[in-house]
Enzyme design. Structure first.
Site, PDB file in Angstrom:
ATOM      1  N   GLY A 343      12.920  58.038  25.180  1.00 10.78           N
ATOM      2  CA  GLY A 343      13.933  59.120  25.717  1.00 10.78           C
ATOM      3  C   GLY A 343      13.411  60.266  25.533  1.00 10.78           C
ATOM      4  O   GLY A 343      12.195  60.872  25.131  1.00 10.78           O
ATOM      5  N   ASN A 344      14.099  61.371  25.753  1.00  7.04           N
ATOM      6  CA  ASN A 344      13.709  62.901  25.589  1.00  7.04           C
ATOM      7  C   ASN A 344      13.595  63.021  24.148  1.00  7.04           C
ATOM      8  O   ASN A 344      12.842  64.034  23.941  1.00  7.04           O
ATOM      9  CB  ASN A 344      15.070  63.547  26.095  1.00  7.04           C
ATOM     10  CG  ASN A 344      15.263  63.471  27.606  1.00  7.04           C
ATOM     11  OD1 ASN A 344      14.381  62.863  28.506  1.00  7.04           O
ATOM     12  ND2 ASN A 344      16.682  63.530  28.129  1.00  7.04           N
ATOM     13  N   VAL A 348      12.754  54.750  20.966  1.00 11.01           N
ATOM     14  CA  VAL A 348      13.824  53.957  20.179  1.00 11.01           C
ATOM     15  C   VAL A 348      13.305  52.771  19.562  1.00 11.01           C
ATOM     16  O   VAL A 348      12.398  52.229  20.096  1.00 11.01           O
ATOM     17  CB  VAL A 348      14.877  53.736  21.209  1.00 11.01           C
ATOM     18  CG1 VAL A 348      15.848  52.785  20.403  1.00 11.01           C
ATOM     19  CG2 VAL A 348      15.388  54.921  21.868  1.00 11.01           C
ATOM     20  N   LYS A 365      17.120  55.429  17.290  1.00  5.49           N
ATOM     21  CA  LYS A 365      16.471  56.576  17.992  1.00  5.49           C
ATOM     22  C   LYS A 365      15.877  57.686  16.954  1.00  5.49           C
ATOM     23  O   LYS A 365      16.666  58.088  16.064  1.00  5.49           O
ATOM     24  CB  LYS A 365      17.591  57.244  18.873  1.00  5.49           C
ATOM     25  CG  LYS A 365      17.188  58.034  20.078  1.00  5.49           C
ATOM     26  CD  LYS A 365      18.493  58.727  20.776  1.00  5.49           C
ATOM     27  CE  LYS A 365      18.568  58.251  22.021  1.00  5.49           C
ATOM     28  NZ  LYS A 365      19.457  58.861  23.002  1.00  5.49           N
ATOM     29  N   ASP A 457      26.660  61.417  32.254  1.00  6.83           N
ATOM     30  CA  ASP A 457      25.195  60.826  32.512  1.00  6.83           C
ATOM     31  C   ASP A 457      25.342  59.334  32.791  1.00  6.83           C
ATOM     32  O   ASP A 457      24.444  58.561  32.185  1.00  6.83           O
ATOM     33  CB  ASP A 457      24.280  61.033  31.288  1.00  6.83           C
ATOM     34  CG  ASP A 457      22.880  60.979  31.778  1.00  6.83           C
ATOM     35  OD1 ASP A 457      22.673  60.978  32.876  1.00  6.83           O
ATOM     36  OD2 ASP A 457      22.065  61.195  30.731  1.00  6.83           O
TER      37      ASP A 457
HETATM   38  P1  AMP Z   1      17.616  56.941  25.583  1.00  2.00           P
HETATM   39  O1  AMP Z   1      16.787  57.856  24.820  1.00  2.00           O
HETATM   40  O2  AMP Z   1      19.164  56.770  24.949  1.00  2.00           O
HETATM   41  O3  AMP Z   1      17.721  56.924  26.937  1.00  2.00           O
HETATM   42  O4  AMP Z   1      16.875  55.417  25.381  1.00  2.00           O
HETATM   43  C1  AMP Z   1      15.744  55.097  25.761  1.00  2.00           C
HETATM   44  C2  AMP Z   1      15.505  53.669  25.851  1.00  2.00           C
HETATM   45  O5  AMP Z   1      15.623  52.955  24.776  1.00  2.00           O
HETATM   46  C3  AMP Z   1      16.604  53.066  26.734  1.00  2.00           C
HETATM   47  O6  AMP Z   1      16.118  53.066  28.091  1.00  2.00           O
HETATM   48  C4  AMP Z   1      16.456  51.342  26.223  1.00  2.00           C
HETATM   49  O7  AMP Z   1      15.282  50.628  26.846  1.00  2.00           O
HETATM   50  C5  AMP Z   1      16.066  51.677  24.614  1.00  2.00           C
HETATM   51  N1  AMP Z   1      17.609  51.817  23.751  1.00  2.00           N
HETATM   52  C6  AMP Z   1      18.279  52.663  23.806  1.00  2.00           C
HETATM   53  N2  AMP Z   1      19.324  52.707  23.118  1.00  2.00           N
HETATM   54  C7  AMP Z   1      19.142  51.136  22.714  1.00  2.00           C
HETATM   55  C8  AMP Z   1      20.033  50.354  22.016  1.00  2.00           C
HETATM   56  N3  AMP Z   1      20.985  50.530  21.549  1.00  2.00           N
HETATM   57  N4  AMP Z   1      19.655  48.859  22.089  1.00  2.00           N
HETATM   58  C9  AMP Z   1      18.198  48.397  22.774  1.00  2.00           C
HETATM   59  N5  AMP Z   1      17.443  49.469  23.417  1.00  2.00           N
HETATM   60  C10 AMP Z   1      18.198  50.845  23.268  1.00  2.00           C
END
Ligand code: AMP
Length: 611
Positions: A343-344, A348, A365, A457
């Protein structure tokens, strides 16, 4: 089953024949004037009351085992509405065609029947005792899984009821009923040795009476000449209220001596719970089910959200709650090298967090180490928001860990983002499966609205799946808690915003409210029903704004049910609140659960699309 006629304006619910005739008289007695009411004799059935030649005609509509509806000798239809539509074009044996609905007077709601409250109570008790849930967790489970739970109850629930004595002979039943006190109405249900049918044995005036329980061709149970029920449990519950031909009503359970007290009155009949309470989830297999031991439930069964380890917060256990802190100890956290996504903030990763009594799978994260302070602050803001939320349809935060880098530790949703999941499984995932998931998202959003948070979002990429039938809202990076008296948040400056998901008010006035979240929910619905396609095709953000300003909206995705497209369009009016959306999608989800042969979870897409 939820009432498939509840939405029809000419449906009166549980009213007597004389009352139906009264309504028809008041409406003018014209030929073909009709109304629909609940059938009191067969569960899930209806009666069509109509007028022809100044006379009344009443036709029973039976609900068959496969979920279709038919008037005796007539064609089967997938719902009462479709049945009425058919008879409005073709009398097909009725006194005449249905010409004019006799609608309920304004302010009159369908009359709830004895079955409705009984069914609701059964679902409630079953969920409470099977999954040991209380409070909000219980309410959410009932709302989101009622159709599935009803099916579970229908098949096996009686087997573990204290009044069910299994396969015992008539004289053994008498011995059990005569032992101890013998009040009128003391009863048990047993399986008859001869042919696997059932019998009710009942004490009245110190004498035991035996009644055969018949099962008709469609599988419905009744005592001879009595009301028919889909399940033995319903039959017993009904006979507790009304003797319905018995010498006395059922009053006091004669408890089965071979049943452990802890199992009564509603022990887990759902095998996954019995064998593996709150087990960890593995990766999805081809069916979208997590691998699990064989089941005892007949037919194809699947995990319900309540069976998973992430339905309730790990801190719902009071022992674990003692240790709950925002900052977690690093030595309780094991971080895998496996990356779940990026992500940004950074990446993760998968991991395991050691709690007092158990270890849980987590997603971590991890902030990129070279990030500046502002990014760190933003991640802490996200953590502060998530810390205040606790709902089955929202990814929960376990805590924050400050060590080699700042880490946000969350519940694991191993199925990944909804858009990717759907685009990669287009041929397998049914529309009703999507309705089910989007209903869960609406429940999570309704919770946010109640807590006075705006998400800002919501998009299919930020809906993560625990499994094929369980979705959670994630990514609270842009979310805000509204002030107690505020209905919106006003951003001072525009940021890196997901414009395609935003209502004009967000873009033009920087105003964010539950209503703008509903707008995003509409776009998320569009993504889901188009199997993960990108909204507004190749348009850029500013083009989308002028497209919307011209009053245009995205087209209905291929094969998307009309009811769901209407709901999307309503989300794009900026008038709707999330609780209204949840109510509408819930009714639709329940109505398709009653129409599909085996409910939304087992509808087979490949079969459905075959010629
Ligand atoms: P984010 O930075 O929140 O957009 O997360 C980026 C990616 O990490 C997401 O698109 C998921 O593929 C993975 N991810 C984030 N949170 C979780 C979670 N709680 N469980 C499993 N995968 C996650």
């Amino acid at each position: 089953m939820p009432d498939a006629a509840a939405h029809l304006p000419f449906y009166y619910g549980s009213i007597a024949r004389s009352e139906a005739e009264e309504h028809l008289k008041l409406a003018g007695m014209s030929d073909g004037l009709f109304l629909l009411r609940q059938c009191l004799r067969s569960l899930g059935g209806y009666v069509l009351s109509m007028v022809y030649n100044l006379q009344f005609y009443h036709y029973a509509i039976e609900r068959q085992m496969n979920g279709t509806y038919a008037i005796a000798g007539g064609k089967a239809h997938c719902g009462p509405e479709e049945l009425c539509e058919f008879y409005s074009k073709d009398a097909d044996g009725l006194c005449c065609t249905l010409r004019k609905p006799c609608n309920r007077p304004s302010g009159v709601e369908p009359q709830p029947g004895v079955f409705d409250s009984m069914r609701d109570n059964m679902v409630r008790e079953y969920v409470r005792q099977t999954w040991k849930l209380e409070g909000d967790a219980l309410e959410q489970a009932i709302i989101s899984q009622a159709p599935q739970v009803e099916k579970l109850i229908a098949t096996t629930a009686h087997e573990r009821m204290p009044w069910y004595h299994g396969s015992i002979a008539r004289d053994e039943a008498e011995r059990r009923l005569y032992s101890g006190a013998q009040p009128d109405g003391k009863f048990l249900l047993r399986e008859r040795k001869e042919n696997g049918t059932y019998a009710l044995s009942l004490v009245y005036g110190k004498t035991v009476y035996h009644y055969r329980v018949d099962q008709d061709k469609s599988g419905k149970y009744s005592i001879p000449e009595g009301t028919k029920f889909d399940t033995l449990w319903q039959l017993v519950e009904y006979l507790k209220l009304k003797p319905d031909g018995l010498i006395f009503y059922l009053r006091e359970t004669c408890p089965n001596p071979n049943m452990p007290a802890s199992a009564a009155p509603v022990p887990p009949t759902h095998p996954s719970v019995t064998a593996h309470p709150r087990r960890h989830l593995g990766p999805l297999n081809a069916d979208g089910y997590t691998p699990e031991p064989s089941r005892t439930c007949p037919g194809k069964s699947r995990l319900l959200p309540m069976d998973t380890s992430v339905y309730e917060s790990p801190y719902s256990d009071p022992e674990e709650l003692k240790d709950k802190k925002l900052f977690l100890k690093r030595d309780h956290l094991m971080i895998d090298e496996v990356e779940l996504g990026a992500g940004n903030f950074g990446c993760v990763k998968k991991g395991v967090y050691k709690m007092r009594k158990k270890q849980i799978d987590v997603a971590i994260k991890v902030l990129k180490s070279n990030n500046e302070k502002t990014v760190k602050d933003e991640m802490m803001k996200e953590a502060q928001i998530m810390h205040q939320l606790d709902n089955p349809y929202i990814v929960r935060m376990i805590g924050v860990c400050e060590a080699e880098s700042l880490m946000l530790v969350m519940e694991m949703a191993s199925g990944g983002p909804l858009n990717k999941f759907l685009s990669s499984r287009k041929d397998e995932i049914t529309m009703s499966n999507i309705v089910e998931l989007m209903h869960q998202v609406s429940m999570g959003m309704k919770y946010l609205e109640e807590k006075n948070f705006v998400h800002r979002d919501l998009a299919a990429r930020n809906v993560l799946l625990v499994n094929q039938h369980y979705a959670k809202i994630s990514d609270f990076g842009l979310s805000k808690a509204l002030g107690a008296d505020d209905s919106y948040y006003k951003a001072r400056t525009a940021g890196k915003w997901p414009l395609k998901w935003y209502a004009p008010e967000c873009i033009l006035y920087h105003k964010f409210s539950s209503k703008s979240d509903v707008w995003s929910y509409g776009v998320t619905m569009w993504e889901a029903f188009s199997y993960g396609q990108k909204p507004y095709k190749k348009m850029k953000g500013p083009e989308v704004i002028s497209f919307i300003e011209q009053g245009k909206r995205m087209d209905c995705p291929t094969d998307c049910p009309a009811e769901m497209y209407t709901l999307m369009q309503q989300c794009w009016t900026y008038k709707w609140e999330e609780h209204t959306v949840e109510n509408i999608i819930r009714s639709y989800y329940y109505s398709i659960a009653t129409k599909t042969e085996n409910g939304p979870e087992t509808e087979d897409k490949s079969k459905a699309t075959l010629p």
